[in-house]
Enzyme design. Sequence first.
Site, PDB file in Angstrom:
ATOM      1  CG  ASP A  62       5.752  -4.707  36.472  1.00  0.00           C
ATOM      2  OD1 ASP A  62       4.866  -5.224  35.758  1.00  0.00           O
ATOM      3  OD2 ASP A  62       5.697  -3.549  36.915  1.00  0.00           O
ATOM      4  CE1 TYR A 122       7.622  -2.800  34.276  1.00  0.00           C
ATOM      5  CE2 TYR A 122      10.011  -3.008  34.275  1.00  0.00           C
ATOM      6  CZ  TYR A 122       8.821  -2.833  34.963  1.00  0.00           C
ATOM      7  OH  TYR A 122       8.838  -2.680  36.314  1.00  0.00           O
ATOM      8  CD  GLU A 178       4.713  -4.977  39.889  1.00  0.00           C
ATOM      9  OE1 GLU A 178       5.393  -5.930  39.453  1.00  0.00           O
ATOM     10  OE2 GLU A 178       5.211  -3.891  40.190  1.00  0.00           O
TER      11      GLU A 178
END
Length: 940
Positions: free
Chosen positions: A105, A311, A7
């Site tokens: 992600d 995350y 990403e």
Amino acid sequence: MHLIVAEKNISARRIAEILGEGKKITEHKDAGVSTYTFGDITTVGLRGHVVEIDFEPGYQNWRSEEYTPRSLIDAKTIKVPTEKKIVTLLQKLARKADRITIATDFDTEGELIGKEAFELVRAVNAKVPVDRARFSAITKGDLQHAFANTTELDFALAAAGEARQSIDLMWGASLTRFISLAARRGGQNILSVGRVQSPTLSMIVDREKEIEAFVPEKYWQLDLDTEKSGERIEARHTHGRFHDKAEAEGARDRTKEPLVVTEVKEGTKQDRAPSPFDTTTYIVAAARLGFSAANAMRIAEDLYMNGFISYPRTDNTVYPASLDIEGILTTLRTSPFKKDVEWTIAHRRPVPTRGKKSTTDHPPIHPTSPATREQLGDDVFKIYELVLRRFLATLAPDAVWKTLKILFVAGGEEYTTTGGQLIEPGWHAVYPFSEAKEVVLPAFSMGESLPLKKITLDEKETQPPARYTQSKLIQRMEELGLGTKSTRHEVIAKLVSRKYVEGNPLRPTLVGRVVTESLEQHADTVTRPDMTQTIEAHMQQIKESKRTREDVIRESREMLHKAFDQLEKNELVIGDDIRNRTAEEMNLGKCPVCGGMLAIKHLRGNTQFIGCSHYPDCSFNIGLPMAQWGFAVRTDDICGKHQLNFVRLVRKGARPWDIGCPLCHHIDSNRESLSEMPSMTPALADTILRHHIYTVAELARSKPEDLAQRLVIPAADAGRLVDEAGTVLEKLRRRSECRKFLRDRLIPRKGRSYAKIMEVLKGQGITELAALAHAEPEVLKNAGICEAEASQVLADARTVYYGRVLRVMGIPAVSLKKYLAAGFTTPDAFCKLKPETLSERTGMSLSTVQKHVALVCKALNKPAPKKTSKLQTEKGRKELLTIKGLGEQAAENLILAGVTDGKSLLAADPKAVARDTGIPEQKIRDYQALYRKKKEIIEL
Ligand SMILES: [Zn+2]
Ligand SMILES: [Zn+2]
């Protein structure tokens, strides 16, 4: 080649470092975009979205008759690259790849970014297999597992993201355009409306209205102080709040010694360890440490990218069974929190705590590897510590409190006090961020008599509900289904940058309120959270493949058309309403000259100033910097001296620039120039201020007789003031010309603002173009300007300045252009060079040139150059060329500067010649030395 698409660049690098462990990793840059290669694998990072959706061409013109705001609802959209270099590189790599793994992600947004990359890949390579790696932490274990178990891209999930994008664009663009046009606002001043933004703003506005409507009620509170073992103890009347003053006073008056302990109640209370962090609870905890929501998310994302935490965008508060808690604890043993980690390992609860929400995408936020303060810096380390300690707390045992409740009676009135003591600290041992405080009471026994030290009866008022803090608002948005874990903090930041809300806790600005109320009145679907909730529910249905993207977008279009039916009917009312009510937000207070209303005015083309409502009868005004330096707004502060609201310049992404009281600012910034007038004394300065004259320009414009009358001074004095002001004004004009000259030529860089450059130059007495034209390059170098740039600037300054001087001396503009083009930039050249040379180089007739030479030499008070024959010229030139290292070009330049032979070379001022020719001064000194030596040899 196996291509891995991450990403962001930083995750591409981390993935290469981890998967390529032990192998040589080569970083390669292509048009500024990095790739990382090890063996047959190459990783490349996107920059989040590298394409964006926009309307087809034609919809950009706001005032188009054909494309009305409503037409945006059904407008076709296209995808346009926003990061062209990355798109080009990705497609270049994709052509060569034999396998591509999307490693963006792991959430809706990431899936959509992955799908965008997929489409770019397919456009150039129809066959290459594309798979998807999903991971929640950029750590060795997670990555190895993810890449060994790749799956397919989830197109349903990406479609949900796409639907959201389309709907947001459609709602935001059409409504923003409608409201802005209705209120006749454009440019920096538009009124933005958004699908999530508007209901959120509406919540803040509603809360403000509740606060305003709140009527405080008085109540009384009765407390007494006693003492035990030298410690002061406060007890409260068991009645709690008294709403009747007489009743409270009665109770107070009856309270008399003896004060006797009538009950001692001991107990214990379990204090459950906190549950794991999801995004919202994390933001709330970070807010307690002083981090704004946006800041907390930015730091967490940074920590994630660097592999320190998992995350941070997650709704999950239950650790999945697959999470290797032992492994994480072992890793963290090498962190600075070794002691706490070991304590946790030694005292672990059998099962970690769990919250109410269990989702399958990401685990709760947890640490993934050790980090130090040196590595991260203070602020980031604070957040890392919070996440780490929260993780430990969820594994630590519950705490146990010993509670104590004491009842006292005095004169029949009952009072109570409570205490709490941590007897088993449990999770508090590793998580010091909770608010629970210990209150340790001494031991009391039944029937014990205590001294009555003091009785206090406090009059209090009930309080209105509190304004939302950022973190409270995020919690509330979550409850209402407004926005997503990824977007809520961004929505709030947007409301702040759009000047709809300010402060923390948040309060609406006047515009925020007016726009919300207008929408509520005329199109309440836009401000009610149910519309957004419906759309969120639809997203969920797309994710589960129960509905298609097109279907959901169609329904949203219908909803929006209905809103427009209402809005268009009321367009005039809405526009007038917003305009009338927001005009007030620009008012600052009374005009010091005429008593009219001063207000900030924004014109087209970024011009802004403060003007008077009685214009043109009253011309009082205060200039402001252009709007690109910050959009001028009013603040709540008021100047004690002038009763005017303060002014602030706000610019997206920059610290606001506080002007303060505009009149104080106006007076201050004109003080210096006024004081440059020789007759200006402090007393006179006071007098003119008292008569509302603030600037040199106003003085210079005055008629002496008017000024004499106004200030009550002799006409001669007034005349002198006007003259002096004229002189200073001219000086100021030249100064600002010099500033503009430099600003047009120098790009501001770190450490060399215009202000700083001007400061340095001013120290050297250079404030005008004339002085700059004669300046040495060193002076500019001291101001942080590099050599090449400095000599260019000085050459320009000379051209501009001497050009002007020559014009004044009488050289016509057309001829001047020819002289400048041929390199004759100084008046000196006219008196040094032969007219023949000038004529030859410019192509003008000898007689014309001679006329010009005569004009200039007369103005300079110098004799016209002597006549020389062609032969002599050639001889001089040859003389110069005999000097070692002096070539044709240099000779040419020297001749143009009036150095025509050996003799004039020796007589020349090296500094001046260097300036005129661009040949370094030292070189000229060398030529002189060489020539002198040669001459001596010949003469010997
Ligand atoms: Zn006025
Ligand atoms: Zn003031």
